[in-house]
Design a protein around this motif. Sequence first.
Motif, PDB file in Angstrom:
ATOM      1  N   ALA A 164       0.834  -1.209   0.000  1.00  0.00           N
ATOM      2  CA  ALA A 164       0.000   0.000   0.000  1.00  0.00           C
ATOM      3  C   ALA A 164       0.864   1.253   0.000  1.00  0.00           C
ATOM      4  CB  ALA A 164      -0.927  -0.005   1.198  1.00  0.00           C
ATOM      5  N   GLU A 165       0.398   2.255  -0.693  1.00  0.00           N
ATOM      6  CA  GLU A 165       1.132   3.523  -0.711  1.00  0.00           C
ATOM      7  C   GLU A 165       0.666   4.457   0.392  1.00  0.00           C
ATOM      8  OE1 GLU A 165       0.837   5.391  -4.486  1.00  0.00           O
ATOM      9  OE2 GLU A 165       1.500   3.630  -5.611  1.00  0.00           O
ATOM     10  N   THR A 166      -0.626   4.381   0.680  1.00  0.00           N
ATOM     11  CA  THR A 166      -1.232   5.327   1.605  1.00  0.00           C
ATOM     12  C   THR A 166      -0.446   5.498   2.917  1.00  0.00           C
ATOM     13  OG1 THR A 166      -3.276   4.405   0.736  1.00  0.00           O
ATOM     14  CG2 THR A 166      -3.473   6.089   2.431  1.00  0.00           C
ATOM     15  N   PRO A 167      -0.042   4.411   3.589  1.00  0.00           N
ATOM     16  CA  PRO A 167       0.546   4.586   4.915  1.00  0.00           C
ATOM     17  C   PRO A 167       1.820   5.419   4.910  1.00  0.00           C
ATOM     18  CG  PRO A 167      -0.003   2.276   4.521  1.00  0.00           C
ATOM     19  CD  PRO A 167      -0.135   2.991   3.219  1.00  0.00           C
ATOM     20  N   HIS A 168       2.482   5.501   3.747  1.00  0.00           N
ATOM     21  CA  HIS A 168       3.749   6.217   3.716  1.00  0.00           C
ATOM     22  C   HIS A 168       3.597   7.677   3.307  1.00  0.00           C
ATOM     23  CE1 HIS A 168       5.086   2.125   4.069  1.00  0.00           C
ATOM     24  NE2 HIS A 168       4.597   1.807   2.873  1.00  0.00           N
ATOM     25  N   ALA A 169       2.419   8.035   2.828  1.00  0.00           N
ATOM     26  CA  ALA A 169       2.224   9.405   2.373  1.00  0.00           C
ATOM     27  C   ALA A 169       2.054  10.347   3.563  1.00  0.00           C
ATOM     28  CB  ALA A 169       0.997   9.481   1.468  1.00  0.00           C
ATOM     29  N   ALA A 170       2.519  11.555   3.385  1.00  0.00           N
ATOM     30  CA  ALA A 170       2.430  12.529   4.468  1.00  0.00           C
ATOM     31  C   ALA A 170       0.970  12.896   4.736  1.00  0.00           C
ATOM     32  CB  ALA A 170       3.231  13.783   4.116  1.00  0.00           C
ATOM     33  N   ASP A 171       0.187  12.938   3.673  1.00  0.00           N
ATOM     34  CA  ASP A 171      -1.217  13.323   3.821  1.00  0.00           C
ATOM     35  C   ASP A 171      -2.109  12.079   3.852  1.00  0.00           C
ATOM     36  OD1 ASP A 171      -0.781  12.491   1.251  1.00  0.00           O
ATOM     37  OD2 ASP A 171      -2.047  14.025   0.318  1.00  0.00           O
ATOM     38  N   ARG A 172      -1.595  11.009   4.466  1.00  0.00           N
ATOM     39  CA  ARG A 172      -2.299   9.731   4.389  1.00  0.00           C
ATOM     40  C   ARG A 172      -3.676   9.787   5.025  1.00  0.00           C
ATOM     41  NH1 ARG A 172       1.407   9.599   8.279  1.00  0.00           N
ATOM     42  NH2 ARG A 172       1.146   8.483  10.247  1.00  0.00           N
ATOM     43  N   PHE A 173      -3.818  10.583   6.065  1.00  0.00           N
ATOM     44  CA  PHE A 173      -5.123  10.630   6.718  1.00  0.00           C
ATOM     45  C   PHE A 173      -6.137  11.406   5.881  1.00  0.00           C
ATOM     46  CE2 PHE A 173      -2.922   9.395  10.693  1.00  0.00           C
ATOM     47  CZ  PHE A 173      -3.711   8.303  10.964  1.00  0.00           C
ATOM     48  N   ASP A 174      -5.669  12.446   5.222  1.00  0.00           N
ATOM     49  CA  ASP A 174      -6.567  13.173   4.326  1.00  0.00           C
ATOM     50  C   ASP A 174      -7.087  12.235   3.240  1.00  0.00           C
ATOM     51  OD1 ASP A 174      -6.024  15.517   5.699  1.00  0.00           O
ATOM     52  OD2 ASP A 174      -4.269  15.947   4.468  1.00  0.00           O
ATOM     53  N   ARG A 175      -6.166  11.507   2.650  1.00  0.00           N
ATOM     54  CA  ARG A 175      -6.535  10.606   1.564  1.00  0.00           C
ATOM     55  C   ARG A 175      -7.484   9.508   2.044  1.00  0.00           C
ATOM     56  NH1 ARG A 175      -1.973   8.533  -2.328  1.00  0.00           N
ATOM     57  NH2 ARG A 175      -0.190   9.762  -1.610  1.00  0.00           N
ATOM     58  N   LEU A 176      -7.123   8.926   3.186  1.00  0.00           N
ATOM     59  CA  LEU A 176      -7.941   7.840   3.715  1.00  0.00           C
ATOM     60  C   LEU A 176      -9.335   8.341   4.054  1.00  0.00           C
ATOM     61  CD1 LEU A 176      -7.723   4.853   4.437  1.00  0.00           C
ATOM     62  CD2 LEU A 176      -7.163   5.518   6.775  1.00  0.00           C
ATOM     63  N   PHE A 177      -9.383   9.520   4.635  1.00  0.00           N
ATOM     64  CA  PHE A 177     -10.690  10.088   5.002  1.00  0.00           C
ATOM     65  C   PHE A 177     -11.538  10.317   3.761  1.00  0.00           C
ATOM     66  CE2 PHE A 177     -13.441  13.766   6.056  1.00  0.00           C
ATOM     67  CZ  PHE A 177     -14.152  13.193   7.090  1.00  0.00           C
ATOM     68  N   GLU A 178     -10.916  10.912   2.753  1.00  0.00           N
ATOM     69  CA  GLU A 178     -11.640  11.207   1.514  1.00  0.00           C
ATOM     70  C   GLU A 178     -12.223   9.930   0.912  1.00  0.00           C
ATOM     71  OE1 GLU A 178     -13.105  14.253   0.000  1.00  0.00           O
ATOM     72  OE2 GLU A 178     -11.229  14.609   1.086  1.00  0.00           O
ATOM     73  N   ARG A 179     -11.385   8.935   0.840  1.00  0.00           N
ATOM     74  CA  ARG A 179     -11.780   7.680   0.201  1.00  0.00           C
ATOM     75  C   ARG A 179     -12.881   6.982   1.015  1.00  0.00           C
ATOM     76  NH1 ARG A 179      -7.116   4.371  -2.797  1.00  0.00           N
ATOM     77  NH2 ARG A 179      -8.391   2.935  -4.028  1.00  0.00           N
ATOM     78  N   SER A 180     -12.662   6.870   2.311  1.00  0.00           N
ATOM     79  CA  SER A 180     -13.636   6.179   3.156  1.00  0.00           C
ATOM     80  C   SER A 180     -14.957   6.933   3.192  1.00  0.00           C
ATOM     81  CB  SER A 180     -13.091   6.018   4.577  1.00  0.00           C
ATOM     82  OG  SER A 180     -11.967   5.165   4.585  1.00  0.00           O
ATOM     83  N   LEU A 181     -14.874   8.248   3.277  1.00  0.00           N
ATOM     84  CA  LEU A 181     -16.087   9.055   3.267  1.00  0.00           C
ATOM     85  C   LEU A 181     -16.878   8.811   1.986  1.00  0.00           C
ATOM     86  CD1 LEU A 181     -17.903  11.272   4.405  1.00  0.00           C
ATOM     87  CD2 LEU A 181     -16.411  12.973   3.336  1.00  0.00           C
ATOM     88  N   GLY A 182     -16.153   8.722   0.875  1.00  0.00           N
ATOM     89  CA  GLY A 182     -16.805   8.402  -0.395  1.00  0.00           C
ATOM     90  C   GLY A 182     -17.564   7.083  -0.318  1.00  0.00           C
ATOM     91  N   HIS A 183     -16.940   6.092   0.290  1.00  0.00           N
ATOM     92  CA  HIS A 183     -17.589   4.791   0.446  1.00  0.00           C
ATOM     93  C   HIS A 183     -18.873   4.909   1.256  1.00  0.00           C
ATOM     94  CE1 HIS A 183     -13.457   2.750  -0.246  1.00  0.00           C
ATOM     95  NE2 HIS A 183     -14.159   2.746  -1.355  1.00  0.00           N
ATOM     96  N   VAL A 184     -18.782   5.611   2.353  1.00  0.00           N
ATOM     97  CA  VAL A 184     -19.951   5.754   3.227  1.00  0.00           C
ATOM     98  C   VAL A 184     -21.084   6.460   2.475  1.00  0.00           C
ATOM     99  CG1 VAL A 184     -20.844   6.889   5.282  1.00  0.00           C
ATOM    100  CG2 VAL A 184     -18.653   5.704   5.371  1.00  0.00           C
ATOM    101  N   LEU A 185     -20.742   7.534   1.788  1.00  0.00           N
ATOM    102  CA  LEU A 185     -21.778   8.278   1.060  1.00  0.00           C
ATOM    103  C   LEU A 185     -22.389   7.431  -0.059  1.00  0.00           C
ATOM    104  CD1 LEU A 185     -20.180  11.845   0.932  1.00  0.00           C
ATOM    105  CD2 LEU A 185     -22.004  10.995   2.419  1.00  0.00           C
ATOM    106  N   ASP A 186     -21.561   6.634  -0.719  1.00  0.00           N
ATOM    107  CA  ASP A 186     -22.091   5.729  -1.735  1.00  0.00           C
ATOM    108  C   ASP A 186     -23.116   4.785  -1.110  1.00  0.00           C
ATOM    109  OD1 ASP A 186     -20.551   6.866  -3.690  1.00  0.00           O
ATOM    110  OD2 ASP A 186     -18.943   5.382  -3.574  1.00  0.00           O
ATOM    111  N   GLY A 187     -22.797   4.343   0.108  1.00  0.00           N
ATOM    112  CA  GLY A 187     -23.718   3.447   0.799  1.00  0.00           C
ATOM    113  C   GLY A 187     -25.037   4.124   1.091  1.00  0.00           C
TER     114      GLY A 187
END
Lengths: 236, 236
Positions: free
Chosen positions: A207-230
Motif C-alpha cells: 500500500a502507498e497510503t501509509p507512507h504518504a504525508a497526507d495519508r489521513f486526508d486521503r484515507l478520510f476522503e476515500r472512506s467518506l466516499g464509500h460511506v456516502l455511496d452506501g
Amino acid sequence: MDRPPIWLRPERAARGPRPAHSRAEIAAAAVRVADAEGLTAVSMRRIATELATGTTSLYRYVDGKDELFDLMVDHAMGDGRPPAPTGDWRADLTAVAHEQRALMLRHPWLVRLPATRPVLGPNTLAWLEATYAAVDVPGLDADEVLAQAATLLTFVRGHALEEIAELEAARGDQAAMSDWLAKQAQYGERVIGSGDYPHLSRMMLEAETPHAADRFDRLFERSLGHVLDGLAAHRS
Amino acid sequence: MDRPPIWLRPERAARGPRPAHSRAEIAAAAVRVADAEGLTAVSMRRIATELATGTTSLYRYVDGKDELFDLMVDHAMGDGRPPAPTGDWRADLTAVAHEQRALMLRHPWLVRLPATRPVLGPNTLAWLEATYAAVDVPGLDADEVLAQAATLLTFVRGHALEEIAELEAARGDQAAMSDWLAKQAQYGERVIGSGDYPHLSRMMLEAETPHAADRFDRLFERSLGHVLDGLAAHRS
DNA sequence: AGTTTACTGCGCACGCTGTTCGCAGTACGG
DNA sequence: CCGTACTGCGAACAGCGTGCGCAGTAAACT
C-alpha cells in the motif's frame, strides 16, 4: 441532591448575588487550557486560577468535573458553524463531514470526552440539526433519516478518533514523530517476519497510503466516499 | 530512559530472578477490575493489591499506567476470536462487525482507551488481519483494501462509542435508566418547543427507532448495511 | 567455584487530584 | 426591612501516579 442536567438549569438564579462569571467564560477558559496543554492540564484548581477565583467556587456553576467537560464540548462545537444547506444532500453531508473533522483536529481532546456521556448543549444540537437537514427530504422515512445521519456522524467521529490517537502518539513533535516511526518500522518488520499476518504484511509492503504525508486526508476522503455511496443506495 | 514499546520488550529478562507475575496475569486482573467496577477503579495500587504485590512493583512490568492500559486493551481483544473466513466478503465483514461490537459491549471501557494511543498487541493485530482477510481479494488494490477495512472498523468503533456513552449515562441501573429517560423527555420538549430545531423535532416526533428497546441493535444493523453497500460499490 | 552483572520486589515520599463542609457576605421577594 | 436563597471560598480528606534508592537473587563469565 441529584440536580437536573446543566442545560435545564437557569444560568442565573432568581435570588442572591449576581454570579461573578458566565458559563461561556468558564467553558472558554477550560477550552483554552485544553487546546494549549492537553486535557490532563484541565483541573478544577487550574481553571479556577485561570478565572482568578477560588477553586471550590467553580462548584457553584458546575455539578462536578464531568459537567465542566460538558461545557467544554459544547463550547468547542461552537468553534465551527454547520455549513448552510445547498439542497444537494451529498455536497451538504460532505461539508458537514469535513467541518466536523477539522473541528476535532483543532481540539484533539474533543473526541475523547463525549465517550463518557452524551452532551446535548445548543451547539451540539445545531450540528445534529444541520446533519438531519442535509439528509432529510420529503418522503424519506424518519427512521431512515436517523440511520443515515448516525452512519455519517459515527464514521466521522471514529475516523477522527484514530487519526488523533496516532497524532498524539507522535506527540506532534517532529523529532518524536520520526522516533515513533522508526519504532513502528522495527515492529513492522517483526510482524511481517512472524508470518502470522499475511494480509497485514501485504498491506504494509504494497500500500502507498501509509507512507504518504497526507495519508489521513486521503484515507478520510476515500472512506467518506464509500460511506456516502452506501447512503446513496437508499435514496430514490 | 525512553524504553521501546512493550510489545518489543521480552517478557522475561536474560538475567536476574524470575518475575513473580506474567503480563497476561496482570492484564487479566486489570480487566477483571475494569469489567466489575469500571475504568476509574483501575489504579496502580488497586491492581497491585489484586496481585498481592507491592504497588511500585508493577513498574517493573509496565512503563506507566498507559502501558497497563495497553495490556488491558489487547487482553480484552482476545476475549472474542475473529470469525473464520468463508470466502463471502459481505458475510465475513458482517461477522467481524458483530463480533467486535459484542466485544466492546462486554468491556465498555474498551472504546475509551485506544482513544489515547494506538495499541498493537497480538490480539489486536489478529483482528486487523481478519478484517483485511475478509476485504482482500486478488486483484484489489492494496490501498483500496486498507480504505475499506478502515471504513468498517472505524464505523463499528464509532457506533459502539455512542451506544456505550448512552448506556453509561443511564448507569445500567433500571431505576436510573427511567429517571434519565424522564429527564431526556423533559429536555426534548424544550428542544421541540424552542422551534430552533425543526428537523430534529421531526425525528423526535416521527421516528420509531428511538423509542424501541432494541433501538441500538436496529440502528447498528441498518447503518452497517449502508456502510457495506458503500463498499460493495467499489468491488467488481 | 567465585565474581560480576543485571535484574526484581518494594517502602517511602512528593505533589497533585476531585470533592464535601461550613461559614461569612449579598441581593432580591414579599 | 426583614427573611431567604443564593454566592464565594478556605480548610481538609482520601486517593492518585510515580521517582528514588536499597536489599536480595539468578544467570553469565572467568
